[in-house]
Scaffold this motif. Structure first.
Motif, PDB file in Angstrom:
ATOM      1  N   ASN A   1      46.628  56.343 130.777  1.00  0.00           N
ATOM      2  CA  ASN A   1      45.969  57.623 131.021  1.00  0.00           C
ATOM      3  C   ASN A   1      45.660  57.813 132.505  1.00  0.00           C
ATOM      4  N   ASN A   2      45.725  59.056 132.946  1.00  0.00           N
ATOM      5  CA  ASN A   2      45.282  59.443 134.281  1.00  0.00           C
ATOM      6  C   ASN A   2      44.136  60.428 134.086  1.00  0.00           C
ATOM      7  N   PRO A   3      42.991  60.282 134.732  1.00  0.00           N
ATOM      8  CA  PRO A   3      42.688  59.467 135.914  1.00  0.00           C
ATOM      9  C   PRO A   3      42.017  58.125 135.642  1.00  0.00           C
TER      10      PRO A   3
ATOM     11  N   ASN B   1      61.094  70.271 135.736  1.00  0.00           N
ATOM     12  CA  ASN B   1      60.697  70.344 137.139  1.00  0.00           C
ATOM     13  C   ASN B   1      59.410  69.524 137.269  1.00  0.00           C
ATOM     14  N   GLY B   2      59.586  68.200 137.307  1.00  0.00           N
ATOM     15  CA  GLY B   2      58.459  67.282 137.101  1.00  0.00           C
ATOM     16  C   GLY B   2      58.211  67.170 135.606  1.00  0.00           C
ATOM     17  N   SER B   3      57.538  66.087 135.188  1.00  0.00           N
ATOM     18  CA  SER B   3      57.235  65.987 133.752  1.00  0.00           C
ATOM     19  C   SER B   3      56.177  67.019 133.389  1.00  0.00           C
ATOM     20  N   ASN B   4      55.466  67.525 134.391  1.00  0.00           N
ATOM     21  CA  ASN B   4      54.539  68.632 134.228  1.00  0.00           C
ATOM     22  C   ASN B   4      55.215  69.810 133.486  1.00  0.00           C
ATOM     23  N   ASP B   5      56.448  70.063 133.854  1.00  0.00           N
ATOM     24  CA  ASP B   5      57.228  71.144 133.245  1.00  0.00           C
ATOM     25  C   ASP B   5      57.389  70.893 131.741  1.00  0.00           C
TER      26      ASP B   5
ATOM     27  N   ARG C   1      58.530  61.462 130.465  1.00  0.00           N
ATOM     28  CA  ARG C   1      58.616  60.473 131.541  1.00  0.00           C
ATOM     29  C   ARG C   1      58.754  61.201 132.870  1.00  0.00           C
ATOM     30  N   SER C   2      58.310  60.537 133.930  1.00  0.00           N
ATOM     31  CA  SER C   2      58.295  61.146 135.260  1.00  0.00           C
ATOM     32  C   SER C   2      59.153  60.355 136.235  1.00  0.00           C
ATOM     33  N   PHE C   3      59.782  61.061 137.170  1.00  0.00           N
ATOM     34  CA  PHE C   3      60.453  60.373 138.280  1.00  0.00           C
ATOM     35  C   PHE C   3      59.558  60.343 139.521  1.00  0.00           C
ATOM     36  N   SER C   4      58.291  60.796 139.372  1.00  0.00           N
ATOM     37  CA  SER C   4      57.412  60.945 140.545  1.00  0.00           C
ATOM     38  C   SER C   4      56.660  59.677 140.915  1.00  0.00           C
ATOM     39  N   LYS C   5      56.610  58.712 140.016  1.00  0.00           N
ATOM     40  CA  LYS C   5      55.729  57.559 140.237  1.00  0.00           C
ATOM     41  C   LYS C   5      56.579  56.356 140.656  1.00  0.00           C
TER      42      LYS C   5
ATOM     43  N   SER D   1      41.253  63.097 130.384  1.00  0.00           N
ATOM     44  CA  SER D   1      42.700  62.886 130.382  1.00  0.00           C
ATOM     45  C   SER D   1      43.336  63.846 131.370  1.00  0.00           C
ATOM     46  N   PHE D   2      44.652  63.912 131.422  1.00  0.00           N
ATOM     47  CA  PHE D   2      45.342  64.596 132.522  1.00  0.00           C
ATOM     48  C   PHE D   2      44.997  66.097 132.591  1.00  0.00           C
ATOM     49  N   ALA D   3      44.751  66.563 133.817  1.00  0.00           N
ATOM     50  CA  ALA D   3      44.260  67.926 134.061  1.00  0.00           C
ATOM     51  C   ALA D   3      45.212  69.023 133.607  1.00  0.00           C
TER      52      ALA D   3
ATOM     53  N   LEU E   1      60.611  65.815 144.866  1.00  0.00           N
ATOM     54  CA  LEU E   1      61.793  66.504 144.336  1.00  0.00           C
ATOM     55  C   LEU E   1      61.494  67.259 143.054  1.00  0.00           C
ATOM     56  N   ARG E   2      60.405  66.877 142.379  1.00  0.00           N
ATOM     57  CA  ARG E   2      59.974  67.486 141.114  1.00  0.00           C
ATOM     58  C   ARG E   2      61.023  67.280 140.018  1.00  0.00           C
ATOM     59  N   ILE E   3      60.947  66.153 139.377  1.00  0.00           N
ATOM     60  CA  ILE E   3      61.845  65.919 138.242  1.00  0.00           C
ATOM     61  C   ILE E   3      61.202  64.987 137.218  1.00  0.00           C
ATOM     62  N   GLY E   4      61.366  65.363 135.973  1.00  0.00           N
ATOM     63  CA  GLY E   4      60.855  64.563 134.857  1.00  0.00           C
ATOM     64  C   GLY E   4      61.710  64.846 133.646  1.00  0.00           C
TER      65      GLY E   4
ATOM     66  N   VAL F   1      48.724  62.824 124.362  1.00  0.00           N
ATOM     67  CA  VAL F   1      48.163  61.486 124.617  1.00  0.00           C
ATOM     68  C   VAL F   1      48.854  60.933 125.856  1.00  0.00           C
ATOM     69  N   ALA F   2      48.084  60.528 126.855  1.00  0.00           N
ATOM     70  CA  ALA F   2      48.672  59.922 128.053  1.00  0.00           C
ATOM     71  C   ALA F   2      48.487  58.415 127.967  1.00  0.00           C
ATOM     72  N   ASN F   3      49.591  57.683 128.123  1.00  0.00           N
ATOM     73  CA  ASN F   3      49.511  56.229 128.045  1.00  0.00           C
ATOM     74  C   ASN F   3      50.451  55.584 129.059  1.00  0.00           C
TER      75      ASN F   3
ATOM     76  N   LEU G   1      53.698  62.224 123.879  1.00  0.00           N
ATOM     77  CA  LEU G   1      53.262  60.942 124.421  1.00  0.00           C
ATOM     78  C   LEU G   1      53.695  60.933 125.884  1.00  0.00           C
ATOM     79  N   ASP G   2      52.710  61.104 126.762  1.00  0.00           N
ATOM     80  CA  ASP G   2      52.968  61.305 128.190  1.00  0.00           C
ATOM     81  C   ASP G   2      52.951  59.929 128.875  1.00  0.00           C
ATOM     82  N   GLU G   3      54.144  59.485 129.263  1.00  0.00           N
ATOM     83  CA  GLU G   3      54.276  58.133 129.815  1.00  0.00           C
ATOM     84  C   GLU G   3      54.683  58.150 131.290  1.00  0.00           C
ATOM     85  N   ALA G   4      53.967  58.946 132.082  1.00  0.00           N
ATOM     86  CA  ALA G   4      54.299  59.071 133.507  1.00  0.00           C
ATOM     87  C   ALA G   4      54.207  57.730 134.249  1.00  0.00           C
ATOM     88  N   TYR G   5      53.390  56.811 133.714  1.00  0.00           N
ATOM     89  CA  TYR G   5      53.153  55.539 134.431  1.00  0.00           C
ATOM     90  C   TYR G   5      53.728  54.330 133.701  1.00  0.00           C
ATOM     91  N   THR G   6      54.570  54.550 132.713  1.00  0.00           N
ATOM     92  CA  THR G   6      54.997  53.452 131.829  1.00  0.00           C
ATOM     93  C   THR G   6      55.741  52.346 132.575  1.00  0.00           C
TER      94      THR G   6
HETATM   95  C1  LIG Z   1      49.499  61.495 133.070  1.00  0.00           C
HETATM   96  C2  LIG Z   1      50.391  62.343 133.912  1.00  0.00           C
HETATM   97  N1  LIG Z   1      51.347  63.057 133.322  1.00  0.00           N
HETATM   98  C3  LIG Z   1      52.182  63.837 134.020  1.00  0.00           C
HETATM   99  C4  LIG Z   1      52.078  63.935 135.394  1.00  0.00           C
HETATM  100  C5  LIG Z   1      52.982  64.899 136.088  1.00  0.00           C
HETATM  101  O1  LIG Z   1      53.816  64.284 136.982  1.00  0.00           O
HETATM  102  P1  LIG Z   1      55.162  64.971 137.491  1.00  0.00           P
HETATM  103  O2  LIG Z   1      55.100  66.425 137.144  1.00  0.00           O
HETATM  104  O3  LIG Z   1      55.166  64.745 138.948  1.00  0.00           O
HETATM  105  O4  LIG Z   1      56.259  64.262 136.749  1.00  0.00           O
HETATM  106  C6  LIG Z   1      51.110  63.199 136.078  1.00  0.00           C
HETATM  107  C7  LIG Z   1      50.969  63.317 137.530  1.00  0.00           C
HETATM  108  O5  LIG Z   1      50.092  62.865 138.165  1.00  0.00           O
HETATM  109  C8  LIG Z   1      50.239  62.390 135.307  1.00  0.00           C
HETATM  110  O6  LIG Z   1      49.265  61.690 135.894  1.00  0.00           O
END
Ligand SMILES: Cc1ncc(COP(=O)(O)O)c(C=O)c1O
Length: 371
Positions: free
Chosen positions: A169-171, A96-100, A226-230, A122-124, A237-240, A165-167, A196-201
């Motif tokens: 990285n956010n923010p 439910n998002g890559s957050n899940d 991986r995320s479908f949010s970006k 790194s990511f909150a 829709l919340r999917i990852g 590790v976010a790559n 390896l968190d690739e939400a922005y790859t």
């Molecule tokens: C580094 C990183 N990982 C994961 C997420 C989570 O995204 P989502 O749950 O929408 O896939 C975000 C969202 O901003 C992000 O910045």
């Protein structure tokens, strides 16, 4: 009520500072007496193009089935992911998002009292997921706003079970080149799982792209999320997804809610996965917007961190009140960006890259506010 909340639950849950998201447009309109249509939201790294037309059409077709539960195992979507990325379906976890996926990893792999390693700035969600399972956070100081992988490898303790590790990285938008991450994966002990968190790859340029999903084949302790949010444009829709070998994937799926990904999200994601034209358009728009913003920052003498994502971290001023002050002044002008004081960056703000006219409206407001 805060008073009664403090009576209940374990200490580690009460210690959690809630996630602070970007302010919704409707809330800013109410709070500042603005017309919703005039507000520009560049606060949550969403896709300014909206959702792909292919996903919209797929959801339209899926509407008739909404009285039924979704496919708990996401058969069709996993088939599409398997085909696109060349992995078996039992290596895929839908979230439910890559957050899940990040939270499932913490819940499945870390027991209370064990430790989790991640980087400063790194990511909150990493601290949230760590605290939620009563684990100990080992936060490794950032180097030039990004991950210091040597220090992170050295920080892994005997009781560490997970590393995030976010790559990119956010923010901060920083990026680690493929060779360097690859070497890091080899340094991570086999009993420790690396997410390896690739939400922005999908925003990476051709020269920076690398085959992390291929690495999963060699490393049973690697989860690529991986995320479908970006770039795919489906944040609401919340999917990852998480890709890992069958052993780890089996654990994540034991904890997953049976229907964690709804039917519309599954239908939309299948369409988006195949919509190469939309992905390319999103990446190109992002590159153009990045130049628009950073050229203006340079002309204005504003310091920023070079970004590989769909956002830019910039310095709002030299004092610790600068981020909140400039953020408030921008809100009054109907521009929503993201304060990052909660990340330990009170002098900075993060702006998502929008449409050319949204970027221009943000820059005009920023010039007026800083004048
Ligand atoms: C580094 C990183 N990982 C994961 C997420 C989570 O995204 P989502 O749950 O929408 O896939 C975000 C969202 O901003 C992000 O910045």
């Amino acid at each position: 009520m805060t008073t009664s909340a403090s009576l209940f639950g374990p200490d580690y849950v009460r210690a959690i500072a809630p996630y602070q998201g970007g302010k919704p447009i409707s809330e800013v309109a109410r709070e500042f007496g603005l017309d919703e249509a005039s507000i520009v939201k560049l606060a949550s790294n969403e896709n300014p193009l909206g959702l792909p037309a292919s996903s919209r059409a797929a959801m339209q077709r899926a509407l008739d089935d909404l009285a039924r539960y979704p496919d708990s195992n996401g058969f069709d979507l996993k088939g599409a992911i398997s085909k696109k990325f060349g992995v078996p379906t039992d290596w895929i976890t839908l979230g439910n998002g890559s957050n899940d996926i990040l939270e499932l990893a913490a819940r499945a792999l870390v027991a209370p009292g064990q430790s989790v390693v991640y980087a400063e700035y790194s990511f909150a969600v990493y601290p949230l997921a760590t605290q939620a399972v009563g684990a100990r956070a080992i936060v490794v100081a950032a180097k030039d706003f990004g991950h210091d992988l040597d220090a992170m490898a050295a920080a892994i303790a005997p009781d560490t079970r997970l590393v995030f590790v976010a790559n990119p990285n956010n923010p901060t938008g920083t990026f680690i080149a493929a060779d360097r991450i690859r070497a890091f994966i080899r340094q991570v002990p086999s009993a420790v799982v690396l997410v390896l968190d690739e939400a922005y790859t999908e925003y990476l340029g051709d020269a920076d792209r690398y085959d992390s999903i291929g690495w999963v084949k060699e490393h049973p302790n690697l989860i690529v999320s991986r995320s479908f949010s970006k770039a795919y444009g489906l944040a609401g829709l919340r999917i990852g997804m998480g890709i890992a070998q069958a052993g780890v994937t089996d654990l994540l799926n034991r904890l997953r809610q049976p229907f964690n990904v709804n039917s519309l999200a599954q239908a939309a994601a299948i369409a988006a996965l195949g919509d190469e034209a939309f992905l390319q358009k999103s990446a190109q728009l992002n590159r153009d917007g990045y130049h628009q913003l950073t050229q203006a920052f340079e002309a204005m003498g504003i310091e920023y961190v070079a970004s590989h994502g769909n956002f830019v971290l910039f310095r709002a001023g030299q004092d610790d009140g600068a981020g909140s002050r400039v953020n408030l002044a921008l809100l009054k002008r109907g521009i929503i960006v993201r304060p990052v004081g909660n990340y330990g960056l009170p002098q900075w703000l993060r702006v998502s890259i929008g449409l050319p006219e949204e970027n221009a409206a943000f820059l005009d407001a920023l010039k007026a506010v800083l004048a």
